[in-house]
Write a protein that holds these residues in place. Structure first.
Motif, PDB file in Angstrom:
ATOM      1  N   ALA A 130      31.545  55.012  19.764  1.00 21.70           N
ATOM      2  CA  ALA A 130      30.818  54.765  18.658  1.00 21.70           C
ATOM      3  C   ALA A 130      29.370  54.849  18.906  1.00 21.70           C
ATOM      4  O   ALA A 130      28.610  54.971  17.976  1.00 21.70           O
ATOM      5  N   ASP A 131      28.849  54.202  19.910  1.00 25.51           N
ATOM      6  CA  ASP A 131      27.466  54.321  20.216  1.00 25.51           C
ATOM      7  C   ASP A 131      27.135  54.706  21.595  1.00 25.51           C
ATOM      8  O   ASP A 131      27.222  54.058  22.690  1.00 25.51           O
ATOM      9  N   PRO A 132      26.931  55.942  21.896  1.00 20.20           N
ATOM     10  CA  PRO A 132      26.788  56.663  23.175  1.00 20.20           C
ATOM     11  C   PRO A 132      25.690  55.899  23.939  1.00 20.20           C
ATOM     12  O   PRO A 132      25.747  55.985  25.526  1.00 20.20           O
ATOM     13  N   GLU A 133      24.606  55.770  23.573  1.00 18.77           N
ATOM     14  CA  GLU A 133      23.439  55.044  24.223  1.00 18.77           C
ATOM     15  C   GLU A 133      23.639  53.589  24.479  1.00 18.77           C
ATOM     16  O   GLU A 133      23.445  53.510  25.851  1.00 18.77           O
ATOM     17  N   LYS A 134      24.256  52.907  23.727  1.00 14.19           N
ATOM     18  CA  LYS A 134      24.804  51.652  23.978  1.00 14.19           C
ATOM     19  C   LYS A 134      25.874  51.651  25.246  1.00 14.19           C
ATOM     20  O   LYS A 134      25.908  50.909  26.282  1.00 14.19           O
ATOM     21  N   PHE A 135      26.853  52.846  25.208  1.00 15.06           N
ATOM     22  CA  PHE A 135      27.934  52.721  26.143  1.00 15.06           C
ATOM     23  C   PHE A 135      27.235  53.178  27.302  1.00 15.06           C
ATOM     24  O   PHE A 135      27.391  52.520  28.685  1.00 15.06           O
ATOM     25  N   ARG A 136      26.437  54.176  27.531  1.00 11.59           N
ATOM     26  CA  ARG A 136      25.539  54.543  28.771  1.00 11.59           C
ATOM     27  C   ARG A 136      24.815  53.206  29.473  1.00 11.59           C
ATOM     28  O   ARG A 136      24.805  52.915  30.546  1.00 11.59           O
ATOM     29  N   GLU A 137      24.040  52.584  28.569  1.00 13.28           N
ATOM     30  CA  GLU A 137      23.249  51.468  28.965  1.00 13.28           C
ATOM     31  C   GLU A 137      23.966  50.229  29.652  1.00 13.28           C
ATOM     32  O   GLU A 137      23.625  49.762  30.375  1.00 13.28           O
ATOM     33  N   THR A 138      25.429  50.165  28.896  1.00 13.67           N
ATOM     34  CA  THR A 138      26.082  49.011  29.309  1.00 13.67           C
ATOM     35  C   THR A 138      26.664  49.301  30.873  1.00 13.67           C
ATOM     36  O   THR A 138      26.885  48.615  31.658  1.00 13.67           O
ATOM     37  N   ILE A 139      27.110  50.730  30.807  1.00 14.04           N
ATOM     38  CA  ILE A 139      27.867  51.096  32.371  1.00 14.04           C
ATOM     39  C   ILE A 139      26.554  50.962  33.232  1.00 14.04           C
ATOM     40  O   ILE A 139      27.024  50.548  34.280  1.00 14.04           O
ATOM     41  N   ASP A 140      25.510  51.652  33.060  1.00 11.98           N
ATOM     42  CA  ASP A 140      24.615  51.990  34.119  1.00 11.98           C
ATOM     43  C   ASP A 140      24.038  50.092  34.353  1.00 11.98           C
ATOM     44  O   ASP A 140      23.729  50.007  35.778  1.00 11.98           O
ATOM     45  N   THR A 141      23.837  49.344  33.513  1.00 13.44           N
ATOM     46  CA  THR A 141      23.359  48.058  33.735  1.00 13.44           C
ATOM     47  C   THR A 141      24.540  47.162  34.365  1.00 13.44           C
ATOM     48  O   THR A 141      24.267  46.669  35.641  1.00 13.44           O
ATOM     49  N   TYR A 142      25.854  47.430  34.340  1.00 15.10           N
ATOM     50  CA  TYR A 142      26.931  46.763  34.859  1.00 15.10           C
ATOM     51  C   TYR A 142      26.896  47.077  36.130  1.00 15.10           C
ATOM     52  O   TYR A 142      27.189  46.366  37.266  1.00 15.10           O
ATOM     53  N   TYR A 143      26.924  48.528  36.351  1.00 13.30           N
ATOM     54  CA  TYR A 143      26.901  49.153  37.690  1.00 13.30           C
ATOM     55  C   TYR A 143      25.770  48.585  38.765  1.00 13.30           C
ATOM     56  O   TYR A 143      25.975  48.185  39.822  1.00 13.30           O
ATOM     57  N   SER A 144      24.512  48.437  38.386  1.00 14.91           N
ATOM     58  CA  SER A 144      23.275  48.213  38.993  1.00 14.91           C
ATOM     59  C   SER A 144      23.454  46.386  39.377  1.00 14.91           C
ATOM     60  O   SER A 144      23.245  46.152  40.355  1.00 14.91           O
ATOM     61  N   THR A 145      24.285  45.893  38.500  1.00 15.60           N
ATOM     62  CA  THR A 145      24.416  44.339  38.492  1.00 15.60           C
ATOM     63  C   THR A 145      25.479  43.890  39.508  1.00 15.60           C
ATOM     64  O   THR A 145      25.409  43.271  40.481  1.00 15.60           O
ATOM     65  N   MET A 146      26.520  44.823  39.508  1.00 13.69           N
ATOM     66  CA  MET A 146      27.385  44.653  40.664  1.00 13.69           C
ATOM     67  C   MET A 146      27.158  45.113  41.954  1.00 13.69           C
ATOM     68  O   MET A 146      27.535  44.544  43.072  1.00 13.69           O
ATOM     69  N   LEU A 147      26.460  46.306  41.862  1.00 12.10           N
ATOM     70  CA  LEU A 147      25.854  46.623  43.353  1.00 12.10           C
ATOM     71  C   LEU A 147      24.810  45.636  44.067  1.00 12.10           C
ATOM     72  O   LEU A 147      24.967  45.438  45.189  1.00 12.10           O
ATOM     73  N   SER A 148      24.049  44.848  43.169  1.00  8.67           N
ATOM     74  CA  SER A 148      23.285  43.791  43.807  1.00  8.67           C
ATOM     75  C   SER A 148      24.054  42.714  44.275  1.00  8.67           C
ATOM     76  O   SER A 148      23.872  42.142  45.198  1.00  8.67           O
ATOM     77  N   LEU A 149      25.185  42.350  43.399  1.00 10.91           N
ATOM     78  CA  LEU A 149      26.040  41.148  43.727  1.00 10.91           C
ATOM     79  C   LEU A 149      26.908  41.557  45.106  1.00 10.91           C
ATOM     80  O   LEU A 149      26.678  40.680  45.977  1.00 10.91           O
ATOM     81  N   ALA A 150      27.140  42.771  45.043  1.00  8.92           N
ATOM     82  CA  ALA A 150      27.964  43.028  46.234  1.00  8.92           C
ATOM     83  C   ALA A 150      27.282  42.992  47.513  1.00  8.92           C
ATOM     84  O   ALA A 150      27.798  42.726  48.568  1.00  8.92           O
ATOM     85  N   LYS A 151      25.803  43.420  47.435  1.00  8.68           N
ATOM     86  CA  LYS A 151      25.025  43.254  48.607  1.00  8.68           C
ATOM     87  C   LYS A 151      24.980  41.758  49.165  1.00  8.68           C
ATOM     88  O   LYS A 151      24.897  41.501  50.182  1.00  8.68           O
ATOM     89  N   THR A 152      24.788  40.989  48.092  1.00  3.85           N
ATOM     90  CA  THR A 152      24.782  39.476  48.413  1.00  3.85           C
ATOM     91  C   THR A 152      25.835  39.085  49.031  1.00  3.85           C
ATOM     92  O   THR A 152      25.815  38.323  49.981  1.00  3.85           O
ATOM     93  N   ILE A 153      27.030  39.343  48.418  1.00  5.40           N
ATOM     94  CA  ILE A 153      28.394  39.091  49.023  1.00  5.40           C
ATOM     95  C   ILE A 153      28.258  39.446  50.471  1.00  5.40           C
ATOM     96  O   ILE A 153      28.826  38.812  51.455  1.00  5.40           O
ATOM     97  N   PHE A 154      27.918  40.621  50.715  1.00  4.79           N
ATOM     98  CA  PHE A 154      28.186  41.150  51.885  1.00  4.79           C
ATOM     99  C   PHE A 154      27.511  40.647  52.983  1.00  4.79           C
ATOM    100  O   PHE A 154      27.757  40.684  54.055  1.00  4.79           O
ATOM    101  N   GLN A 155      26.216  40.007  52.598  1.00  3.54           N
ATOM    102  CA  GLN A 155      25.285  39.294  53.364  1.00  3.54           C
ATOM    103  C   GLN A 155      26.082  37.999  53.948  1.00  3.54           C
ATOM    104  O   GLN A 155      26.110  37.688  55.029  1.00  3.54           O
TER     105      GLN A 155
END
Length: 339
Positions: A130-155
């Motif tokens: 429905a909204d390609p830009e919103k889709f991409r923004e959501t995926i990229d934001t979620y990806y970076s957020t999870m990567l940051s959280l994963a680093k903290t959990i790994f620590q």
């Protein structure tokens, strides 16, 4: 007994005693289940809701549109995974799910892509949603957020093992880190007793962070009770579990546990796992404090890239390398023996 729910709030605070309590809770969960639900992790519910919404929007598209983004069109392991493409238990035509893979969005001239490192390349972002830009923004934001959280959990995981985390900068240098959208259609009432949304398996990499909707269906093996236990969805919670690389790394001290999905709800189920595996060139060898004093490590060192290639080849039935097959199936066989 359900897997534990742990508040991560003290990890972001300044109270050493509270932090130490969380470290102990996570250590105990890793030893007993290899799973726990994490709350107070700092990720907004709005982001959770939006990524599930965007996922459902993509999977509602016609099959011919979804196939335009099939991940098998190239070697980057990005894009659409058709229904029943994966088959863990190998007792049916395949697992009753479809998916979509994302990772770090690297250009074709990036050194890791040029070197053909596993799972390194550009993402495929669908344009028919429905909204390609919103889709991409959501995926990229979620990806970076999870990567940051994963680093903290790994620590924190390093703290649970009283191990230095000085290796983390190398381990996390452009890591194999996969974001996967998953859709599980409801199982038919007359489905085979072996029908699964996803068959029993252990995860491939080091750490998994899973967002699941409210439908349920995820089950984890309880070794003490010799039974499957439901992981009941909690709004705002993330399910965290260890993968086979962490099991190797800790010399089986920590558990990479069997789990599966059975969707008998009669409803569509959506989940969004994030898998952290690490730099493909990073060599995984037993943490010194985890090695047996007399027998030493149980597993030979292996690079992240080689390990992940072997696991994918095994579960998608594409392996032509006997060494890969033997490498990738060793921990899975050990896990199946628990049941």
């Amino acid at each position: 007994m359900p897997i534990p729910t742990i508040s991560f709030a003290p990890i972001f605070g300044t109270d050493d005693a509270s932090r130490a309590k969380v470290v102990t809770q996570i250590r105990d969960a890793c030893l007993k289940y290899g799973f726990f639900q994490l709350v107070d992790h700092g990720v907004s519910q709005d982001l959770f809701d939006e990524v599930i919404k965007q996922s459902a929007g993509f999977f509602s598209l016609p099959e011919d549109v979804k196939e335009k983004y099939n991940k098998d069109q190239d070697k980057f392991q990005r894009g659409y995974e058709r229904l029943r493409a994966q088959n863990f238990e190998k007792r049916t035509a395949g697992d009753l799910k479809e998916g979509y893979y994302f990772g770090a969005d690297l250009p074709l001239d990036h050194p890791r892509v040029v070197a053909k490192k596993f799972n390194m390349g550009p993402n495929k972002y669908p344009q028919e949603v429905a909204d390609p830009e919103k889709f991409r923004e959501t995926i990229d934001t979620y990806y970076s957020t999870m990567l940051s959280l994963a680093k903290t959990i790994f620590q924190v995981l390093c703290e649970t093992m009283e191990t230095s985390n000085e290796f983390m900068s190398e381990f996390l240098d452009i890591p194999i880190a996969i974001l996967r959208l998953l859709h599980y259609p409801p199982q038919a009432p007359d489905a085979s007793e072996f029908e699964r949304g996803i068959g029993q398996h252990t995860d491939f990499g080091a750490l998994t962070i899973l967002l699941q909707d409210e439908v349920g269906g995820l089950q984890v093996w309880d070794r003490e009770a010799s039974a499957w236990i439901d992981v009941t969805p909690q709004r705002g919670a993330l399910v965290v579990n260890l993968g086979n690389l962490m099991m190797r790394w800790t010399n089986d001290r920590y558990l990479s546990n069997l789990h599966r999905v059975i969707n008998k709800s009669g409803r569509e189920r959506y989940s969004v796992p994030f898998f952290l595996s690490g730099n493909p060139d990073f060599l995984v060898e037993c943490f010194p404090k985890c090695a047996d004093e007399t027998q030493g490590p149980k597993y030979d060192p292996v690079t992240v890239g080689r390990w992940m290639e072997g696991r994918y080849a095994d579960t998608y039935g594409t392996s032509k390398d006997k060494a890969f097959e033997e490498l990738s199936s060793s921990e899975s066989k050990a896990g199946m023996a628990q049941v």
